[in-house]
Structures are given as structure tokens and as C-alpha cells.
Design a protein around this motif. Sequence first.
Motif, PDB file in Angstrom:
ATOM      1  N   GLU A 267      -9.984   1.177   3.460  1.00 28.93           N
ATOM      2  CA  GLU A 267      -9.345   1.903   2.362  1.00 28.93           C
ATOM      3  C   GLU A 267      -8.080   1.207   1.868  1.00 28.93           C
ATOM      4  OE1 GLU A 267      -7.294   6.258   1.400  1.00 28.93           O
ATOM      5  OE2 GLU A 267      -8.622   6.013   3.143  1.00 28.93           O
ATOM      6  N   SER A 270      -8.821  -2.121   0.117  1.00 31.31           N
ATOM      7  CA  SER A 270      -9.555  -1.998  -1.141  1.00 31.31           C
ATOM      8  C   SER A 270      -8.750  -1.267  -2.218  1.00 31.31           C
ATOM      9  CB  SER A 270     -10.882  -1.262  -0.914  1.00 31.31           C
ATOM     10  OG  SER A 270     -10.658   0.021  -0.355  1.00 31.31           O
ATOM     11  N   ASN A 271      -7.947  -0.270  -1.797  1.00 32.57           N
ATOM     12  CA  ASN A 271      -7.204   0.544  -2.780  1.00 32.57           C
ATOM     13  C   ASN A 271      -5.718   0.233  -2.849  1.00 32.57           C
ATOM     14  OD1 ASN A 271      -9.587   1.952  -3.332  1.00 32.57           O
ATOM     15  ND2 ASN A 271      -9.220   3.410  -1.668  1.00 32.57           N
ATOM     16  N   GLN A 272      -5.180  -0.491  -1.836  1.00 31.70           N
ATOM     17  CA  GLN A 272      -3.756  -0.825  -1.770  1.00 31.70           C
ATOM     18  C   GLN A 272      -2.851   0.415  -1.878  1.00 31.70           C
ATOM     19  OE1 GLN A 272      -5.519  -2.944  -4.389  1.00 31.70           O
ATOM     20  NE2 GLN A 272      -6.182  -4.053  -2.576  1.00 31.70           N
ATOM     21  N   ASN A 273      -3.340   1.551  -1.363  1.00 35.87           N
ATOM     22  CA  ASN A 273      -2.540   2.777  -1.421  1.00 35.87           C
ATOM     23  C   ASN A 273      -1.574   2.793  -0.234  1.00 35.87           C
ATOM     24  OD1 ASN A 273      -1.425   5.273  -1.697  1.00 35.87           O
ATOM     25  ND2 ASN A 273      -3.326   6.421  -1.536  1.00 35.87           N
ATOM     26  N   ASN A 276      -0.113   6.442   1.331  1.00 38.81           N
ATOM     27  CA  ASN A 276      -0.993   7.411   1.974  1.00 38.81           C
ATOM     28  C   ASN A 276      -0.699   7.481   3.468  1.00 38.81           C
ATOM     29  OD1 ASN A 276      -3.010   9.091   2.864  1.00 38.81           O
ATOM     30  ND2 ASN A 276      -4.713   7.758   2.242  1.00 38.81           N
TER      31      ASN A 276
END
Length: 423
Positions: A267, A270-273, A276
Amino acid sequence: MTTLQKPILSERAIDFLLVISIFFNSYVITKSPAEIYLSYIPIFLLLPIFVMKYGVSRIILKIFIPLTVMGVIYIQLGDNTWSQFLKISIGFFTSLLFFHLILEHYKFNLERLFTIYMSACYIFAIIGIVQFVAWHLGITPLYRFNWILNKWSLSPGGLGIRVNSIFSEPSYVAASLAPAMFVSLYNITTNSSLFLTKKKCIVIILMYFLSFSSLGIFAFFIALIFLLVRKGFITAAVFVGPVTALAFFLVYNTIDEFKERADGTFEIFSNQNIYNYDIHGSSFVLYNNYHVATTNFLKNPLFGSGIGSHLIAFDKYSLTNQIGVVDIEFNSADANSMFLRLLSETGIFGTGFFLFFLIKNYIPRKKALNEEYWLISVGCLIIIIVHLVRQGHYFYNGFPFFIWLYYYASKISQEKLNLANEK
């Protein structure tokens, strides 16, 4: 008539000190001004004796002269500090020298050295099994070892507890016992007894899986691939993909710890969040160090910023410097990955050299001196791969010992092969 001078230490004592130097990093003697681990004591005791007896090999100097020159240059440029450079380079140099002298002392008898390593792994595996049983019986002193080891912690999870034996955490079980796991898996699947009996190998495999380490599961996949490759290219081409996919599916759907880390890593990459807080902490640590290492590499692509400088780069480029980002700053010194650390501190030069070293010294089964040498070589390669992926310390848990075993397994096999061809 002259009498032979008795050695200062018996060979049994040196065997014991070797085991301590590789495995005993969960006890810290002192934390200031630097952390001194129990595993350093054999180095302090034996290094002066060995240096006087065997001297310093040129190969050690060839490694450190370029690293020292580049380190001093980047200190002058402000990308590193004397304290970091000296702490890491002296520790790394000392460890590399010590384990090379160990091989010299044992007359490069790799099979004997690896047997000592395997026997130690078996003992620690028994301790791990006892720990697991004691947890379920509620016998605290036999499953919680921080009353003996001051850098050791209990790891809940798995089947109630993630077994870590004498190691500070399960990931160090995965790293330190990876070669033993590979050889044990080989012995079990081929009905062999190389280095250890098959029954002892079963104990090692059992304890290895009871650690419920994601890193251990990764190492197991790598071991499976090498065992399939040994059967031949066609067998590997046909079975590697399906077997690895099936093993991953089973592990992913049965071990929560592995699933959480795999999901978290996928996650965040892929999302560089980075905001979170539900992402697994180790996944964020790896991503953050990836960001720091790649940023530092782009600024210093050829030679990195010098040995020991990743900590300084981390202070500059860490994502945690931003407001609201997940506030976890573990592994700021070692990059959480040997590959990332090499990229950050040594650039294309150091990383490329190390990868070339691994490729050049890999022994195909047909070129190995014997089956034991092939197992030693591949076992050491697996622990090196494990360190490249998730362990960034240059000399923790006896890492240079496995580097030298890998190198000399190739060197000795090649020399014997050349000699045979000449005859």
C-alpha cells in the motif's frame, strides 16, 4: 630438546568465542559512549593474538583504502561527520579483519566452521522450542529472557508468542538462522545428514517457522528457489513460479503478521500515503528509508556520501520532517536494508562492486568442490540477500563471517577445479 608452547586458548574455547561473536547481540555491556555488545568481547580477546600471529591480509586493506578516502572527502564536503564515519568504519574494519583471521586460524576449513555454526543454531532452536512450550505452560523464566538478556523483548503473535530464542526479536532469528534453515531444508528433502542429522534439522525448521517472521518467510521462499534450481534449469523454470505462488498464497492467508506487513508494504509503495497511521510500522520505516536513500543517492550518485553517513542523510531527507506524517524514525542509521544503505553511503561504486562480488563468487552446483561447499555458498548467499532486503547493519550478527565464507567457498572450489583440469 624444546617443548612446544601451549596455546593461550584451547580450540574448544575459540569455537565458543566464535559462537558468541556471531550470535550474542541481545546483551549490551555498556551503552555509553558507544554500545558494547557481549559479541564484541571475543573480538577484543582474540584480535590482538590473531594479528600478531597472522598479520593483516592485503584484501582487507584493498577494501578499506577507497572507502576511507571517499569517507574523508565527504566529511570535508559536509555530508558526513567524523564521529559517524569513525564509529562505523572502525567497527566494520575490525569485524571484517577479525572474521578473516578466524578463517585463517581454522586454516580455511569451511566445513568445520559451518558445522560449528550449524551446531550453535541447533542449540538456539532447542531454546526456542523450550520458550514456546514454557509460554503455553506459563513458566515465565523459561519464555521471557529479559532477566538474562537486557536487549531482548517478548514478541506476542503467531501461536500466542513469536519465538525469538536468545535473539532480541524474531527478525534476527530469520536473518541469523537463514543458512541453517536452508541446509536443514535440503537435508530433510533429500534425506541427507550434511553438517547435522535430519532430526536436528527438523528442530531448526520448526523453530524457524515458530518465529512467524515475515523476513523468515521471505528467506524460505528464496531457499525453495535455490533447491529447485539445483534440480536443473527446466525443473526450476517449470516449478519456481507455481511453487512460490502457492507458498505465498498459503502463508499470506494463514499468518496474520505476514499479511499485515505485505499489505502495508504494497500500500505505501503504491499509494505513497505517508499520513496513514494504520499502515504497519515496519512498512513505513522501509518506505521512509527508501525515500532517504534514493534522495541521497541522486545527490551523490557515484560514491554516495560515505560510510556511516545515512544517519545524516536521514536527518536531512526523512519524511517525518513533514507535519502530520507517521512519526516513526526507526533504523535511521542502518536504512533498514543493506541495499538501501549501500546505495546511500557508497553510490554506484560500492553497490555495483558488492553486486558484482555476489555474482562473480556464486557457485553453480557443478563447479562446487563438493555438496557441502555448495550448501555453504548458497546458505551464505541467502543471508546476504536477507540483509540486502531488510537488515542494514554492516557487522551485526556476524555478517562479515558469512561474507568471507561465501567468498572462500568460491575461491577454494575454483582453485581445486583448476588443479583438477591441469591434471
